[in-house]
Design a protein around this motif. Structure first.
Motif, PDB file in Angstrom:
ATOM      1  N   CYS A 157      -3.904  -7.820   5.783  1.00 57.24           N
ATOM      2  CA  CYS A 157      -3.769  -8.768   6.900  1.00 57.24           C
ATOM      3  C   CYS A 157      -2.433  -9.505   6.834  1.00 57.24           C
ATOM      4  O   CYS A 157      -1.749  -9.671   7.855  1.00 57.24           O
ATOM      5  CB  CYS A 157      -4.916  -9.779   6.866  1.00 57.24           C
ATOM      6  SG  CYS A 157      -6.508  -9.122   7.401  1.00 57.24           S
ATOM      7  N   VAL A 158      -2.056  -9.938   5.646  1.00 54.10           N
ATOM      8  CA  VAL A 158      -0.799 -10.677   5.494  1.00 54.10           C
ATOM      9  C   VAL A 158       0.386  -9.792   5.852  1.00 54.10           C
ATOM     10  O   VAL A 158       1.313 -10.215   6.571  1.00 54.10           O
ATOM     11  CB  VAL A 158      -0.662 -11.206   4.048  1.00 54.10           C
ATOM     12  CG1 VAL A 158       0.721 -11.812   3.825  1.00 54.10           C
ATOM     13  CG2 VAL A 158      -1.742 -12.234   3.757  1.00 54.10           C
ATOM     14  N   ILE A 159       0.375  -8.540   5.373  1.00 52.93           N
ATOM     15  CA  ILE A 159       1.500  -7.635   5.638  1.00 52.93           C
ATOM     16  C   ILE A 159       1.622  -7.347   7.128  1.00 52.93           C
ATOM     17  O   ILE A 159       2.715  -7.430   7.713  1.00 52.93           O
ATOM     18  CB  ILE A 159       1.324  -6.324   4.847  1.00 52.93           C
ATOM     19  CG1 ILE A 159       1.433  -6.606   3.343  1.00 52.93           C
ATOM     20  CG2 ILE A 159       2.358  -5.294   5.270  1.00 52.93           C
ATOM     21  CD1 ILE A 159       1.106  -5.411   2.474  1.00 52.93           C
ATOM     22  N   VAL A 160       0.516  -7.002   7.768  1.00 52.43           N
ATOM     23  CA  VAL A 160       0.565  -6.669   9.199  1.00 52.43           C
ATOM     24  C   VAL A 160       0.960  -7.889  10.021  1.00 52.43           C
ATOM     25  O   VAL A 160       1.755  -7.785  10.968  1.00 52.43           O
ATOM     26  CB  VAL A 160      -0.799  -6.114   9.665  1.00 52.43           C
ATOM     27  CG1 VAL A 160      -0.781  -5.841  11.164  1.00 52.43           C
ATOM     28  CG2 VAL A 160      -1.133  -4.837   8.918  1.00 52.43           C
ATOM     29  N   TYR A 161       0.444  -9.050   9.652  1.00 53.30           N
ATOM     30  CA  TYR A 161       0.806 -10.266  10.390  1.00 53.30           C
ATOM     31  C   TYR A 161       2.301 -10.529  10.310  1.00 53.30           C
ATOM     32  O   TYR A 161       2.939 -10.852  11.327  1.00 53.30           O
ATOM     33  CB  TYR A 161       0.029 -11.461   9.845  1.00 53.30           C
ATOM     34  CG  TYR A 161       0.518 -12.781  10.402  1.00 53.30           C
ATOM     35  CD1 TYR A 161       0.222 -13.149  11.715  1.00 53.30           C
ATOM     36  CD2 TYR A 161       1.299 -13.633   9.630  1.00 53.30           C
ATOM     37  CE1 TYR A 161       0.694 -14.347  12.242  1.00 53.30           C
ATOM     38  CE2 TYR A 161       1.773 -14.828  10.141  1.00 53.30           C
ATOM     39  CZ  TYR A 161       1.473 -15.185  11.450  1.00 53.30           C
ATOM     40  OH  TYR A 161       1.946 -16.356  11.963  1.00 53.30           O
ATOM     41  N   GLN A 162       2.866 -10.376   9.123  1.00 53.06           N
ATOM     42  CA  GLN A 162       4.298 -10.621   8.977  1.00 53.06           C
ATOM     43  C   GLN A 162       5.114  -9.656   9.825  1.00 53.06           C
ATOM     44  O   GLN A 162       6.110 -10.040  10.455  1.00 53.06           O
ATOM     45  CB  GLN A 162       4.688 -10.481   7.498  1.00 53.06           C
ATOM     46  CG  GLN A 162       4.145 -11.574   6.591  1.00 53.06           C
ATOM     47  CD  GLN A 162       4.764 -12.934   6.883  1.00 53.06           C
ATOM     48  OE1 GLN A 162       5.855 -13.035   7.436  1.00 53.06           O
ATOM     49  NE2 GLN A 162       4.051 -13.995   6.525  1.00 53.06           N
ATOM     50  N   ILE A 163       4.689  -8.392   9.857  1.00 54.51           N
ATOM     51  CA  ILE A 163       5.422  -7.399  10.642  1.00 54.51           C
ATOM     52  C   ILE A 163       5.342  -7.712  12.136  1.00 54.51           C
ATOM     53  O   ILE A 163       6.360  -7.735  12.852  1.00 54.51           O
ATOM     54  CB  ILE A 163       4.877  -5.991  10.357  1.00 54.51           C
ATOM     55  CG1 ILE A 163       5.121  -5.598   8.892  1.00 54.51           C
ATOM     56  CG2 ILE A 163       5.508  -4.970  11.298  1.00 54.51           C
ATOM     57  CD1 ILE A 163       6.566  -5.520   8.497  1.00 54.51           C
TER      58      ILE A 163
END
Length: 390
Positions: free
Chosen positions: A283-289
């Motif tokens: 979730c954190v990775i996709v949100y940042q992208i």
């Protein structure tokens, strides 16, 4: 720029936005795949260990199973009077019964002479033990005292027993300090509580474990006539048998073992927590992208809004980006999961494999992870005011 992309009808705008920066896209896909692999491994280990704990339970040729109420699991079995099993023959629907001994013994590696604990099952060679014929075909050899059937899928620490036996050599070793000879091989596989297994007659079992009380057994297998309802018979037996024995249907017997490892140990919680951590990381990775993508193109989005494009259409672009990331990121995660499951099966003999239910569950988690992150990232776009941006 976005207006130009919007006009390229042949390619979805969401994909054009994602692929415009290949490095960022690869980082996003790597992060999603890593999260998916982590979830596959954690859930696979959890389910594999639960399934391994009931490998032998599933093989028993029984409709009902008697067990002591003091037995907690397969690694902590208590005895009960064998006469309780005999008493069940008074039930008209009972066709036959089989007493079974269940305990752990020390096996000496015939090559290194080191000892290691394995599970020993003792039964009457003339009785049916497993639904599979692998024991029945070799049970005659167990009538001779000191003969055992060795599990060829046991951990290698028990020695090259199967290799020597298949090569035509006489394989002998010590169990609980007494000499035994391997008269055949079976394929059971290690369980969560036992790294190896052997099967022998009750006579040999009692000689290996002389402390076993006469007239006491750990399991009682009950076979019913065809067409009989096991649950109904179990209820009747519970009503008149003393409380020093518990009656299970075979399905309940399997669930009893699984529930022990789920609720009485930290295993289920640990692996479920690991899967949840993979979900959070993804979730954190996709949100940042996605947040970075929206921020980079905020002036273009605001321009389109000022030109009259509905906000819902622009928000749908971000949602489609999340959906595409989920679809593309899941494929390598699934492929890696299959490969790692095969590696684990070969290395540990645990029944870890891909199931449709787990594949759908992990895909659903990745989908929720990406779409949820997209919804959070869209707040930046929803709050955009063309007048403030320009």
């Amino acid at each position: 720029m976005i207006r130009a992309l919007w006009r390229r009808r042949g390619v979805p705008l969401a994909w054009l936005l994602l692929s415009r920066q290949p490095v960022r896209l690869l980082i996003a896909l790597a992060g999603i795949s890593f999260a998916g692999i982590l979830m596959f491994m954690q859930l696979g280990f959890r389910d594999g260990l639960f399934d391994a704990s009931v490998t032998i339970h599933r093989l028993f040729d029984a409709d009902l199973v008697l067990m002591s109420p003091r037995s907690m699991s397969s690694i902590s079995m208590a005895g009960f009077p064998e006469r309780r099993l005999i008493q069940t023959m008074a039930e008209p629907e009972v066709e036959s019964v089989s007493p079974v001994h269940w305990n752990f013994v020390l096996w000496r590696n015939p090559e290194t002479r080191s000892t290691r604990s394995l599970l020993a099952l003792g039964f009457e060679p003339d009785d049916a033990l497993f639904v599979d014929s692998m024991v029945a075909d070799q049970s005659a050899s167990l009538r001779q005292k000191g003969r055992v059937l060795f599990d060829s899928r046991s951990r290698p620490e028990f020695g090259p027993v199967a290799e020597r036996f298949n090569a035509g050599q006489v394989v002998e070793s010590e169990v609980a300090g007494q000499r035994v000879r391997v008269s055949g091989l079976v394929e059971l596989g290690p369980s969560f509580g036992a790294d190896g297994n052997l099967i022998t007659s009750r006579e040999t079992f009692r000689s290996l474990l002389p402390s076993t009380a006469r007239g006491s057994i750990e399991l009682g297998l009950i076979r019913l006539h065809d067409g009989t309802d096991p649950d109904a018979v179990a209820e009747r037996l519970r009503a008149w048998l003393p409380n020093d024995v518990t009656v299970f249907s075979k399905k309940a017997f399997i669930e009893f073992e699984k529930n022990y490892w789920r609720s009485s140990t930290a295993i289920g919680f640990i692996f479920s927590l690991g899967a949840a951590m993979g979900f959070v990381v993804g979730c954190v990775i996709v949100y940042q992208i996605l947040y970075g993508d929206v921020s980079d193109h905020l002036p273009e989005y605001a321009t389109l809004m000022a030109m009259g494009y509905p906000l819902r259409d622009l928000l749908a672009v971000v949602v489609r980006e999340g959906l595409m990331l989920a679809l593309v990121g899941y494929v390598p995660a699934y492929a890696a999961g299959e490969g790692l499951y095969a590696l684990i099966r070969g290395s540990t003999q645990l029944p870890v494999g891909m199931s449709l239910q787990r594949a759908v569950l992990v895909f659903s988690m990745i989908l929720v992870m990406c779409l949820g992150s997209a919804l959070v990232a869209m707040r930046k776009l929803a709050d955009a005011d063309p007048a403030e941006i320009f």
